[in-house]
Scaffold this motif. Structure first.
Motif, mmCIF file in Angstrom:
data_model
loop_
_atom_site.group_PDB
_atom_site.id
_atom_site.type_symbol
_atom_site.label_atom_id
_atom_site.label_comp_id
_atom_site.label_asym_id
_atom_site.label_seq_id
_atom_site.Cartn_x
_atom_site.Cartn_y
_atom_site.Cartn_z
ATOM 1 N N GLU A 166 0.777 -1.272 0.018
ATOM 2 C CA GLU A 166 0.032 -0.171 -0.034
ATOM 3 C C GLU A 166 0.816 1.116 0.189
ATOM 4 O OE1 GLU A 166 -2.520 -0.070 3.385
ATOM 5 O OE2 GLU A 166 -3.664 -2.009 2.770
ATOM 6 N N GLY A 167 1.814 1.040 0.993
ATOM 7 C CA GLY A 167 2.840 2.261 0.751
ATOM 8 C C GLY A 167 3.488 2.665 -0.541
ATOM 9 N N ILE A 168 4.190 1.690 -1.081
ATOM 10 C CA ILE A 168 4.550 1.515 -2.470
ATOM 11 C C ILE A 168 3.740 2.266 -3.347
ATOM 12 C CG2 ILE A 168 5.813 0.304 -4.209
ATOM 13 C CD1 ILE A 168 7.030 -1.458 -1.850
ATOM 14 N N TYR A 169 2.596 1.710 -3.523
ATOM 15 C CA TYR A 169 1.562 2.167 -4.278
ATOM 16 C C TYR A 169 1.461 3.463 -4.285
ATOM 17 C CZ TYR A 169 -2.677 2.352 -7.056
ATOM 18 O OH TYR A 169 -3.632 2.452 -8.084
ATOM 19 N N SER A 170 1.261 4.094 -3.057
ATOM 20 C CA SER A 170 1.194 5.534 -2.920
ATOM 21 C C SER A 170 2.287 6.148 -3.431
ATOM 22 C CB SER A 170 0.747 5.877 -1.451
ATOM 23 O OG SER A 170 1.805 5.634 -0.471
ATOM 24 N N PHE A 171 3.565 5.757 -3.339
ATOM 25 C CA PHE A 171 4.582 6.429 -3.799
ATOM 26 C C PHE A 171 5.003 6.552 -4.968
ATOM 27 C CE2 PHE A 171 6.493 4.685 0.620
ATOM 28 C CZ PHE A 171 5.742 5.870 1.253
ATOM 29 N N ILE A 172 4.489 5.639 -5.884
ATOM 30 C CA ILE A 172 4.785 5.553 -7.517
ATOM 31 C C ILE A 172 4.066 6.491 -8.030
ATOM 32 C CG2 ILE A 172 4.785 3.957 -9.350
ATOM 33 C CD1 ILE A 172 5.504 1.443 -7.616
ATOM 34 N N ASP A 173 4.757 7.305 -9.065
ATOM 35 C CA ASP A 173 4.088 8.416 -9.921
ATOM 36 C C ASP A 173 2.952 7.526 -10.711
ATOM 37 O OD1 ASP A 173 3.427 10.349 -11.489
ATOM 38 O OD2 ASP A 173 5.620 10.549 -12.337
ATOM 39 N N LYS A 174 1.850 7.829 -10.543
ATOM 40 C CA LYS A 174 0.835 7.262 -11.611
ATOM 41 C C LYS A 174 0.732 7.705 -12.584
ATOM 42 C CE LYS A 174 -0.236 4.851 -7.806
ATOM 43 N NZ LYS A 174 0.362 5.780 -6.633
ATOM 44 N N GLU A 175 1.015 9.283 -13.135
ATOM 45 C CA GLU A 175 1.315 9.746 -13.988
ATOM 46 C C GLU A 175 2.214 9.159 -15.001
ATOM 47 O OE1 GLU A 175 -0.745 12.233 -15.066
ATOM 48 O OE2 GLU A 175 -1.668 11.893 -13.141
ATOM 49 N N THR A 186 14.464 -6.193 1.657
ATOM 50 C CA THR A 186 13.022 -5.550 0.995
ATOM 51 C C THR A 186 12.572 -5.118 2.426
ATOM 52 O OG1 THR A 186 12.263 -7.986 1.639
ATOM 53 C CG2 THR A 186 12.614 -7.342 -0.677
ATOM 54 N N PRO A 187 13.125 -3.907 2.881
ATOM 55 C CA PRO A 187 12.728 -3.003 4.288
ATOM 56 C C PRO A 187 11.173 -2.774 3.936
ATOM 57 C CG PRO A 187 14.119 -1.572 2.825
ATOM 58 C CD PRO A 187 14.069 -2.925 1.893
ATOM 59 N N GLY A 188 10.637 -2.580 5.048
ATOM 60 C CA GLY A 188 9.223 -1.856 5.297
ATOM 61 C C GLY A 188 9.156 -0.905 4.495
ATOM 62 N N MET A 189 7.775 -0.626 3.956
ATOM 63 C CA MET A 189 7.587 0.599 3.028
ATOM 64 C C MET A 189 6.273 1.382 3.265
ATOM 65 S SD MET A 189 10.302 1.542 1.291
ATOM 66 C CE MET A 189 9.633 2.425 -0.292
ATOM 67 N N THR A 190 5.520 1.183 4.643
ATOM 68 C CA THR A 190 4.534 1.701 4.880
ATOM 69 C C THR A 190 4.920 3.268 5.218
ATOM 70 O OG1 THR A 190 4.738 1.499 7.384
ATOM 71 C CG2 THR A 190 3.537 -0.238 6.398
ATOM 72 N N ALA A 191 3.992 4.092 5.159
ATOM 73 C CA ALA A 191 4.197 5.487 5.300
ATOM 74 C C ALA A 191 4.936 5.900 6.540
ATOM 75 C CB ALA A 191 2.947 6.350 5.231
ATOM 76 N N THR A 192 4.979 5.060 7.573
ATOM 77 C CA THR A 192 5.908 5.279 8.780
ATOM 78 C C THR A 192 6.861 4.579 8.872
ATOM 79 O OG1 THR A 192 4.344 3.783 10.024
ATOM 80 C CG2 THR A 192 3.575 5.940 10.129
ATOM 81 N N SER A 193 7.157 3.689 8.054
ATOM 82 C CA SER A 193 8.431 2.952 7.991
ATOM 83 C C SER A 193 9.685 3.492 7.907
ATOM 84 C CB SER A 193 8.380 1.854 6.873
ATOM 85 O OG SER A 193 7.482 0.909 7.133
ATOM 86 N N PHE A 194 10.784 3.133 8.334
ATOM 87 C CA PHE A 194 12.182 3.833 8.536
ATOM 88 C C PHE A 194 12.537 4.461 7.208
ATOM 89 C CE2 PHE A 194 13.110 0.556 11.845
ATOM 90 C CZ PHE A 194 13.160 1.113 12.770
#
Length: 326
Positions: free
Chosen positions: A24-33, A292-300
């Motif tokens: 979910e975090g990675i999906y939010s980070f990737i440029d959808k344009e 493959t570190p955690g990638m939620t919005a609050t991850s490191f």
């Protein structure tokens, strides 16, 4: 045409749900344009692409394709965010190598090595990197309480040798806790690593490199409210994370230099997090490598990117495009 990016998440281990949160975090980070993005969930019941309307489409493992609205979709790139098997140990990397699909993580050999905590630490020890005294115990052999106390001492940590997210990790303070801790570790891995306790400041440091960039992020200081940085501390808020860490500029530089060196020694690729503990005399001790570190919005990693003034979208684009540049 937009490149099609598959965020590959889930997996077969206890870390399935954690992985889906990272997706979910990675999906939010990737440029959808710029990219067309799908999440593909791997699990015991099969591989499924999650479509825009929330429905699922079965993935054809022969070519990693799936159907959407009668059209065959074949991803151009796989962003692997599985914590545990098969995405962190080289298995999935080998699959994508066979299909010729570029992916975000370290290659087969490096992924397999770094998933084996004991072997990784012993390998890096040969380069002069400090690690805790440790030993490996195979499930079929076991070990006596007396041998653990004699060789490692108490307190110590008993952890799965091939796992992550602190599942099956126990801080052992008494003889009576040794065998239950081993059983907890063996529930996650066929091997357990018994590691001497080190008292100090726990740190996490992210890094990624491309053909034209070498980025070592600010360091995070980890202050757990529990006995150690366990699953609840990581994912249920029972921790204070300070970014950048409260270190002197000199020590900060030493840690970041070591992170970069470890990345190069191992031949890492993509985003990697290296965890340390600083003991008396400002000695830097390696704890483990997370490929493959955690990638939620609050991850490191996202925390460290914010502290560095770097947009996560930029990091995602760097990692993806590095696989397509000449």
């Amino acid at each position: 045409m937009k490149r099609i990016i598959a965020i590959v998440a889930g997996g077969d281990s206890s870390e399935h749900d954690v992985s889906m949160k990272s997706a979910e975090g990675i999906y939010s980070f990737i440029d959808k344009e710029t990219y067309k993005v799908y999440t593909i969930e791997l699990g015991h019941k099969g591989w499924n692409a999650i479509l825009e309307d929330g429905s699922k489409s079965t993935v054809d493992k022969n070519d990693f394709s799936f159907m959407e609205n009668g059209q065959k979709i074949k991803p151009d790139f796989a962003y692997i965010t599985i914590h545990g098997t098969p995405g962190e140990n080289g298995i999935l990397q080998g699959y994508f190598e066979l299909l010729g699909i570029p992916y975000s993580t370290c290659d087969v050999l490096v992924s397999a090595l770094t998933f084996n905590k004991f072997m990784t630490n012993q390998y890096l020890k040969s380069f002069g990197i400090r690690i805790a005294e440790s030993m490996l115990v195979h499930k079929r052999n076991g070990i006596s309480d007396e041998e653990v106390i004699e060789k490692i001492g108490l307190p110590c940590f008993i952890k799965p040798n091939a796992s992550g997210s602190s599942f099956g990790v126990t801080k052992v303070k008494t003889k009576e806790q040794i065998q239950p801790a081993l059983q907890a570790a063996f529930a996650e891995s066929d091997d357990a690593m018994i590691e001497a306790y080190m008292d100090g400041i726990e740190l996490a440091n992210g890094c990624y490199k491309t053909r034209d960039k070498s980025v070592v992020l600010p360091i995070t200081e980890v202050v757990s409210k529990n006995e150690f940085f366990d699953f609840n501390a990581k994912y249920n808020g029972q921790v204070t994370e300070i970014t950048p860490a409260r270190l002197s500029p000199e020590l900060t530089g030493r840690v970041q230099k070591l992170t970069s060196a470890i990345y190069d020694i191992l031949g890492c690729k993509g985003l990697v997090r290296v965890d340390y503990i600083i003991t008396e005399g400002e000695k830097i001790n390696l704890l483990e490598i997370n490929t493959t570190p955690g990638m939620t919005a609050t991850s490191f990693i996202p925390q460290q990117a914010r502290a560095a003034g770097i947009n996560m979208e930029e990091i995602m684009t760097d990692i993806i495009e590095d696989n397509f540049s000449e």
